[in-house]
Design an enzyme around this catalytic site. Structure first.
Site, PDB file in Angstrom:
ATOM      1  N   HIS A 184       0.829  -1.217   0.000  1.00 24.90           N
ATOM      2  CA  HIS A 184       0.000   0.000   0.000  1.00 24.90           C
ATOM      3  C   HIS A 184       0.863   1.268   0.000  1.00 24.90           C
ATOM      4  O   HIS A 184       0.543   2.253  -0.656  1.00 24.90           O
ATOM      5  CB  HIS A 184      -0.966   0.002   1.193  1.00 24.90           C
ATOM      6  N   HIS A 211      -9.568  -1.689  -4.689  1.00 27.82           N
ATOM      7  CA  HIS A 211      -8.426  -2.055  -3.853  1.00 27.82           C
ATOM      8  C   HIS A 211      -7.489  -3.011  -4.600  1.00 27.82           C
ATOM      9  O   HIS A 211      -6.265  -2.944  -4.444  1.00 27.82           O
ATOM     10  CB  HIS A 211      -8.849  -2.658  -2.507  1.00 27.82           C
ATOM     11  N   ASP A 230      -3.517  -2.504  -5.002  1.00 21.31           N
ATOM     12  CA  ASP A 230      -2.478  -3.521  -4.740  1.00 21.31           C
ATOM     13  C   ASP A 230      -1.636  -3.776  -5.987  1.00 21.31           C
ATOM     14  O   ASP A 230      -0.404  -3.920  -5.895  1.00 21.31           O
ATOM     15  CB  ASP A 230      -3.136  -4.857  -4.359  1.00 21.31           C
ATOM     16  N   HIS A 237      -1.022 -11.025  -4.939  1.00 14.31           N
ATOM     17  CA  HIS A 237       0.381 -10.596  -4.837  1.00 14.31           C
ATOM     18  C   HIS A 237       1.340 -11.582  -5.499  1.00 14.31           C
ATOM     19  O   HIS A 237       2.306 -11.185  -6.152  1.00 14.31           O
ATOM     20  CB  HIS A 237       0.771 -10.397  -3.366  1.00 14.31           C
TER      21      HIS A 237
HETATM   22 ZN   LIG Z   1      -4.035  -4.567  -0.276  1.00 10.95          ZN
END
Ligand SMILES: [Zn+2]
Length: 305
Positions: free
Chosen positions: A78, A235, A239, A262
């Site tokens: 973030h 969001h 990310d 991720h």
């Molecule tokens: Zn996040």
């Protein structure tokens, strides 16, 4: 001309880590052109500084971690997203704990602090990674692709078997201003039914309604509800920007993701870096006026030269 940026002066932020639950102070210092974003743990005397680079990413379960083992830096995504959003290329970060503070679960607090601190132009042109050939990665029914495009565009789709989320898709075209307005306020989210399991795994110890959207089996349980109707996919874009900033340059390319996380973002970045024929590094002056404008900071952020 678009110059590389750092912060105008040092600044300090204190908060808790969402996974560790530990209080941590993050200090950021101005740094020189071409040094990038560098992290260092000050609570471990032997800790080495770690550059924010996709090749330095360790574990990617529920967050993005730089390095491995005791002196790793957890949950960098973030903060990195906020730095990319404001086009801050170079900053030196010291932390007295293992995890970047979660703040309100979005990057808005970092944007606010950086705005208050101010931005400084360095005497060196910004560099861009221009994607020239598509690169795609897949994993268990999820995928991420990057392909040529004048500006950074992120086309993101998320799918959750939950009546409040279901399928959400958003196409975001990057500009500093759009990032601040449309993306930075979108918070991370989690399911109430997963909280016990995450805590048993040593994760989400600091998680609460103050730093995440929490959903029971039917609805959002945060009293104030959502900040955007499609806050979840926004969001995911936040990310994605944090994770692909680990390529180390401003980007000109279109990224399409489907149920990505991720791990997949990092696999994509590594494949790009391992495929030199798929990109060129160019100076900002060779981009179109429109793209250069997109990287200009809005008036309410003070920029010194
Ligand atoms: Zn996040």
């Amino acid at each position: 001309m678009i110059y590389q940026r750092t912060i105008a002066k040092e600044v300090s932020i204190t908060g808790i880590g969402i996974h560790s639950g530990k209080k941590v102070t993050l200090k950021m210092y101005p740094s020189d052109a071409d040094t990038g974003v560098v992290f260092k743990r000050t609570d471990i005397p032997s800790a080495q500084a770690i550059k924010a680079d996709a090749r330095n990413v360790g574990p990617t379960r529920n967050n993005t971690t730089l390095g491995e083992g005791a002196d790793a830096i957890h949950t960098v995504e973030h903060l990195l997203s906020a730095l990319y959003g404001l086009g801050i290329d170079n900053v030196y970060c010291e932390m007295d704990g293992p995890e970047v503070p979660i703040m309100d679960g979005s990057s808005a607090s970092f944007v606010f602090v950086l705005k208050e601190t101010g931005v400084e132009n360095l005497n060196k042109t910004k560099k861009f990674m221009v994607i020239t050939e598509p690169v795609e990665v897949e994993h268990n029914g999820t995928f991420a692709r990057i392909e040529p495009s004048k500006n950074l565009i992120i086309d993101s789709t998320i799918v959750f078997a939950h009546p409040t989320i279901n399928t959400q898709k958003e196409i975001f075209e990057f500009s500093c201003e759009n990032y601040i307005q449309e993306i930075s306020r979108a918070r991370t989210f989690g399911m109430l039914r997963d909280v016990d399991m995450l805590k048993r795994m040593g994760l989400a110890k600091g998680g609460s309604l103050d730093n995440a959207i929490v959903l029971d089996d039917y609805k959002v349980i945060n009293q104030d509800g959502l900040r955007f109707r499609d806050e979840f996919v926004r969001h995911k874009i936040l990310d994605t920007i944090g994770d692909v900033s680990l390529l180390g340059y401003e980007l000109a390319g279109k990224i399409t993701t489907y149920k990505s996380g991720h791990y997949l973002h990092n696999v994509l970045c590594r494949k790009v870096l391992d495929t030199p024929s798929c990109f060129e590094i160019v100076s900002a002056s060779s981009l179109t006026q429109e793209v250069r404008e997109a990287h200009r900071l809005p008036q309410f952020i003070s920029v010194t030269n």
